[in-house]
Write a protein that holds these residues in place. Structure first.
Motif, mmCIF file in Angstrom:
data_model
loop_
_atom_site.group_PDB
_atom_site.id
_atom_site.type_symbol
_atom_site.label_atom_id
_atom_site.label_comp_id
_atom_site.label_asym_id
_atom_site.label_seq_id
_atom_site.Cartn_x
_atom_site.Cartn_y
_atom_site.Cartn_z
ATOM 1 N N ALA A 153 0.847 -1.181 -0.038
ATOM 2 C CA ALA A 153 0.159 0.016 -0.135
ATOM 3 C C ALA A 153 0.776 1.286 0.103
ATOM 4 N N VAL A 154 2.078 1.022 0.717
ATOM 5 C CA VAL A 154 2.868 2.545 0.837
ATOM 6 C C VAL A 154 3.452 2.608 -0.540
ATOM 7 N N GLY A 155 4.074 1.430 -1.138
ATOM 8 C CA GLY A 155 4.473 1.755 -2.457
ATOM 9 C C GLY A 155 3.699 2.052 -3.499
ATOM 10 N N ILE A 156 2.375 1.668 -3.302
ATOM 11 C CA ILE A 156 1.294 1.980 -4.512
ATOM 12 C C ILE A 156 1.200 3.670 -4.316
ATOM 13 N N LEU A 157 1.255 3.980 -3.066
ATOM 14 C CA LEU A 157 0.808 5.278 -3.007
ATOM 15 C C LEU A 157 2.008 6.483 -3.215
ATOM 16 N N VAL A 158 3.073 5.791 -3.082
ATOM 17 C CA VAL A 158 4.414 6.653 -3.692
ATOM 18 C C VAL A 158 4.263 6.916 -4.963
ATOM 19 N N VAL A 159 3.923 5.868 -5.859
ATOM 20 C CA VAL A 159 3.898 5.909 -7.312
ATOM 21 C C VAL A 159 2.653 6.882 -7.627
#
Length: 290
Positions: A153-159
């Motif tokens: 979830a954190v990685g997707i929000l970064v993108v």
């Protein structure tokens, strides 16, 4: 009796600057909230009065008392201890997202704004596609399909958040690119990388910092919403968003069980916004003083 001599102009100006740099009361309170969250995130296990994961069915569904400051949930877990333990995910995830989006947005925005031409077109068309997507909805769908929980979830929000930063920083870079100091740097033969990162970047840093703090608040709300829906942290893990969902059934018997994590989320989000505004003013004043 003669009047006291007026302070010299330099001393008066220094006094005015000192008063302007002194954090106002709201900012001081915001610092306290953030500092308390950091302490809980780092030393939560040491300061929590109980094991946040320890279950005691005999002590379940208790209201606030001296033994359990916020009461217990239906599994007998101490809610105050879980609130302290939940500070870790409330701080680490949004912080990683804030830094990751700032790096992506800064690099892409500087390149697009300074170079222009085909680089600007290529970057901004890709940015427009991602920016048009509803970030939270896309993140919920992707995490639900891919799995992986909180880290994914954190990685997707970064993108998803990086392109918004890129648009903002590109606009600021375009405004700086035509200023005399950039022309002077080109005349001196400085490389384009040096001009972008050693001359333009410091001048747009206040905007980057303020936007990063704002992103933290957005990420905190988004990650908490995903945990509330059951697709963020793992079941049973201490997390403020998860606590809101798990304790909804207790709202009539022990409203504090729901109010405490909700208030913690609001306080941290507001505190980061206040600190972002204050940091922007401080950095802008420092830039004008140079």
């Amino acid at each position: 009796m003669s009047a006291a001599p007026a302070p010299p102009p330099a001393a008066a100006a220094a006094g005015v600057r000192a008063r302007r740099q002194r954090p106002p009361l709201l900012v001081l309170l915001a610092m306290v909230v953030v500092a308390a969250t950091v302490v809980c995130a780092i030393a939560g296990a040491a300061i929590a009065p109980h094991d946040p994961d320890a279950q005691d069915l005999v002590a379940g569904l208790q209201t606030p008392s001296a033994a359990h400051l916020l009461g217990t949930d239906d599994s007998g877990r101490d809610l105050f201890s879980r609130l302290i333990a939940g500070a870790r995910t409330a701080l680490v995830g949004p912080l990683l997202m804030m830094l990751g989006a700032a790096v992506i947005g800064t690099v892409l925005g500087l390149i697009a704004g300074y170079f222009g031409g085909w680089r600007d077109s290529a970057i901004m068309r890709a940015v427009d596609v991602v920016y048009a997507l509803p970030s939270l909805l896309v993140a919920i769908i992707l995490v639900g399909v891919i799995g992986g929980g909180y880290a994914v979830a954190v990685g997707i929000l970064v993108v998803l958040f990086g392109p918004a930063d890129a648009r903002l920083i590109r606009g600021a870079t375009l405004a700086q690119r035509s200023l005399p100091y950039v022309d002077a740097a080109r005349t001196l033969g400085l490389s384009r990388r040096t001009i972008m990162f050693r001359h333009i970047w410091p001048n747009i840093l206040p905007l980057i910092v303020a936007n990063a703090f704002l992103n933290f608040a957005y990420a905190l709300v988004a990650l908490s919403a995903m945990s509330f829906l059951g697709i963020g942290v793992a079941p049973g893990e201490a997390d403020w968003g998860r606590m809101l969902n798990d304790n909804l059934s207790l709202i009539e018997d022990n409203p504090v069980a729901v109010l405490a994590p909700g208030i913690a989320l609001v306080l941290l989000a507001v505190a980061m916004n206040l600190l972002g505004d204050w940091a922007y003013e401080r950095l802008s004043d420092r830039g004008r003083a140079r």
